[in-house]
Scaffold this motif. Sequence first.
Motif, PDB file in Angstrom:
ATOM      1  N   ILE A 193       0.940  -1.252  -0.117  1.00 10.28           N
ATOM      2  CA  ILE A 193      -0.109  -0.011   0.189  1.00 10.28           C
ATOM      3  C   ILE A 193       0.744   1.170   0.018  1.00 10.28           C
ATOM      4  CG2 ILE A 193      -1.597   1.166   1.366  1.00 10.28           C
ATOM      5  CD1 ILE A 193      -2.782  -1.411   2.343  1.00 10.28           C
ATOM      6  N   ASN A 194       1.972   1.456   0.823  1.00  9.22           N
ATOM      7  CA  ASN A 194       2.922   2.273   0.860  1.00  9.22           C
ATOM      8  C   ASN A 194       3.592   2.814  -0.588  1.00  9.22           C
ATOM      9  OD1 ASN A 194       2.229   2.601   3.571  1.00  9.22           O
ATOM     10  ND2 ASN A 194       4.046   1.510   4.327  1.00  9.22           N
ATOM     11  N   LEU A 195       3.904   1.404  -1.247  1.00  6.58           N
ATOM     12  CA  LEU A 195       4.567   1.608  -2.517  1.00  6.58           C
ATOM     13  C   LEU A 195       3.638   2.331  -3.379  1.00  6.58           C
ATOM     14  CD1 LEU A 195       6.473  -1.926  -2.646  1.00  6.58           C
ATOM     15  CD2 LEU A 195       7.409   0.240  -1.756  1.00  6.58           C
ATOM     16  N   VAL A 196       2.461   1.861  -3.572  1.00  2.00           N
ATOM     17  CA  VAL A 196       1.468   2.419  -4.401  1.00  2.00           C
ATOM     18  C   VAL A 196       1.254   4.121  -4.170  1.00  2.00           C
ATOM     19  CG1 VAL A 196      -0.753   2.403  -5.188  1.00  2.00           C
ATOM     20  CG2 VAL A 196       0.427   0.052  -4.975  1.00  2.00           C
ATOM     21  N   ARG A 197       1.334   4.443  -2.978  1.00  2.00           N
ATOM     22  CA  ARG A 197       0.823   5.879  -2.645  1.00  2.00           C
ATOM     23  C   ARG A 197       2.080   6.723  -2.812  1.00  2.00           C
ATOM     24  NH1 ARG A 197       0.630   8.367   3.238  1.00  2.00           N
ATOM     25  NH2 ARG A 197      -0.186  10.288   2.483  1.00  2.00           N
ATOM     26  N   ILE A 198       3.450   5.928  -3.025  1.00  2.00           N
ATOM     27  CA  ILE A 198       4.511   6.801  -3.357  1.00  2.00           C
ATOM     28  C   ILE A 198       4.477   7.119  -4.700  1.00  2.00           C
ATOM     29  CG2 ILE A 198       6.893   6.926  -3.582  1.00  2.00           C
ATOM     30  CD1 ILE A 198       7.104   5.171  -0.942  1.00  2.00           C
ATOM     31  N   GLN A 199       3.863   6.006  -5.525  1.00  2.00           N
ATOM     32  CA  GLN A 199       3.951   5.878  -7.100  1.00  2.00           C
ATOM     33  C   GLN A 199       2.731   6.966  -7.429  1.00  2.00           C
ATOM     34  OE1 GLN A 199       1.774   2.943  -8.816  1.00  2.00           O
ATOM     35  NE2 GLN A 199       2.907   2.922 -10.911  1.00  2.00           N
ATOM     36  N   LYS A 200       1.886   6.976  -6.887  1.00  2.00           N
ATOM     37  CA  LYS A 200       0.551   7.835  -7.135  1.00  2.00           C
ATOM     38  C   LYS A 200       1.159   9.644  -6.793  1.00  2.00           C
ATOM     39  CE  LYS A 200      -3.177   4.951  -6.660  1.00  2.00           C
ATOM     40  NZ  LYS A 200      -4.483   4.514  -5.925  1.00  2.00           N
ATOM     41  N   LEU A 201       2.061   9.633  -5.921  1.00  2.00           N
ATOM     42  CA  LEU A 201       2.681  11.018  -5.777  1.00  2.00           C
ATOM     43  C   LEU A 201       3.478  11.653  -6.883  1.00  2.00           C
ATOM     44  CD1 LEU A 201       3.450  10.828  -1.925  1.00  2.00           C
ATOM     45  CD2 LEU A 201       1.607  12.109  -2.995  1.00  2.00           C
ATOM     46  N   GLY A 202       3.839  10.586  -7.686  1.00  2.00           N
ATOM     47  CA  GLY A 202       4.643  10.788  -9.125  1.00  2.00           C
ATOM     48  C   GLY A 202       6.102  10.286  -9.245  1.00  2.00           C
ATOM     49  N   VAL A 203       6.335   9.453  -8.173  1.00  2.00           N
ATOM     50  CA  VAL A 203       7.722   9.120  -8.152  1.00  2.00           C
ATOM     51  C   VAL A 203       8.101   8.048  -9.278  1.00  2.00           C
ATOM     52  CG1 VAL A 203       9.466   7.788  -6.913  1.00  2.00           C
ATOM     53  CG2 VAL A 203       8.138   9.602  -5.596  1.00  2.00           C
ATOM     54  N   ARG A 204       8.957   8.016  -9.975  1.00  2.00           N
ATOM     55  CA  ARG A 204       9.261   7.153 -11.135  1.00  2.00           C
ATOM     56  C   ARG A 204       9.599   5.815 -10.953  1.00  2.00           C
ATOM     57  NH1 ARG A 204      12.864   8.744 -16.552  1.00  2.00           N
ATOM     58  NH2 ARG A 204      12.383   6.987 -17.559  1.00  2.00           N
ATOM     59  N   LYS A 205      10.555   5.708 -10.022  1.00  2.00           N
ATOM     60  CA  LYS A 205      11.095   4.480  -9.590  1.00  2.00           C
ATOM     61  C   LYS A 205      11.108   4.244  -8.237  1.00  2.00           C
ATOM     62  CE  LYS A 205      13.542   2.157 -12.338  1.00  2.00           C
ATOM     63  NZ  LYS A 205      13.130   1.247 -13.187  1.00  2.00           N
TER      64      LYS A 205
END
Length: 349
Positions: A193-205
């Motif tokens: 869940i945390n990984l997806v949230r970071i992705q949704k903030l716009g982080v590429r990798k």
Amino acid sequence: MMKKLFSLSCLPLVLVLLSGFMGLQLAEARLHYNYHPKMLFVFGDSYVDTGNTRIDQPGSWKQPYGITFPGKPAGRFSNGRVLTDYIAKYLGLKSPLPYKFRKLIPQQLKYGMNFAYGGTGVFDTSSKNPNMTIQIDFLNQLIKENVYTTSDLYNSVAHVSVAGNDYNFYLSRNGSIEGFPSFIGSVVNQTAINLVRIQKLGVRKIVVGGLQPLGCLPGNTASSSFQKCNSTFNDLVLLHNNLLNQAVTKLNRQSKDNSTFVVVDLYDSFMSVLNHPSTNNIKEPFKPCCVGVGREYNCGSVENNVNKYTVCESPTSAFFWDLLHPSQAGWHAVYNKLQTTNAFQQIRY
């Protein structure tokens, strides 16, 4: 004959088109190869914390932490550099600024930020420090304040460390490993869940560390005079890592870019060094360099202005600094091993 002549006459055109296509692919490959992230954002615990933990808490800001680098306590749970520093080096960046110093050294915001706090987990494991959900909240707030832009995030890497505090907290509350497999599933689910949230903030990798062999930490090898790992704990670690790999594989399938999420294998890297210490100039693979005097004291403990700990003669040849954390030499050896893995190489591209 006419067909052969026609084929021969078309050959130059085919070669031109083919060379053009190959040239385009080569150019794209070069662009891909030459891409380097411009920022590093870090979330997690003491394995990656570079100064967020408060000065009044045990370790990191107290002697003898930091004696190798930078020569005094600097908020790292080691005698020197930790994993964050080596990942930043690999990316060609300066180690990102700890979150609590964001207003004191604003000129270093351009390298990203470190939100990690020692002792924390994906769930609440510390009454004094924020769990990973709150750490991600910190980044979200900085985005709202325009400290970081969409472009910044797209050209960045996030590193997530889950080094086992959730499991230590579970054991301290429950006293046994009964029910552990179910709890491991909960920790991995929350990590995803945390990984997806970071992705949704716009982080590429987004890079997440697999769990290191907890059974090999000095706190768990002390009963064997620091001679062998606890296989029971390591079996549970392997379950965690298996579930984490499954979760990340699923996330990549759901992502537009199937290399968005990367797992770096800390378990294998740790074991590789611990099983072949001399290859990495390590003389003490399991014994910690800094230990408290007696069971009631830890590395860095002081009572009535008297140091209640001892430090080994050569911290640069010990893999572990204290009962839980690698030394700078340990992290450097792990980093050298990680660099040879395909997963770690994906971080930069």
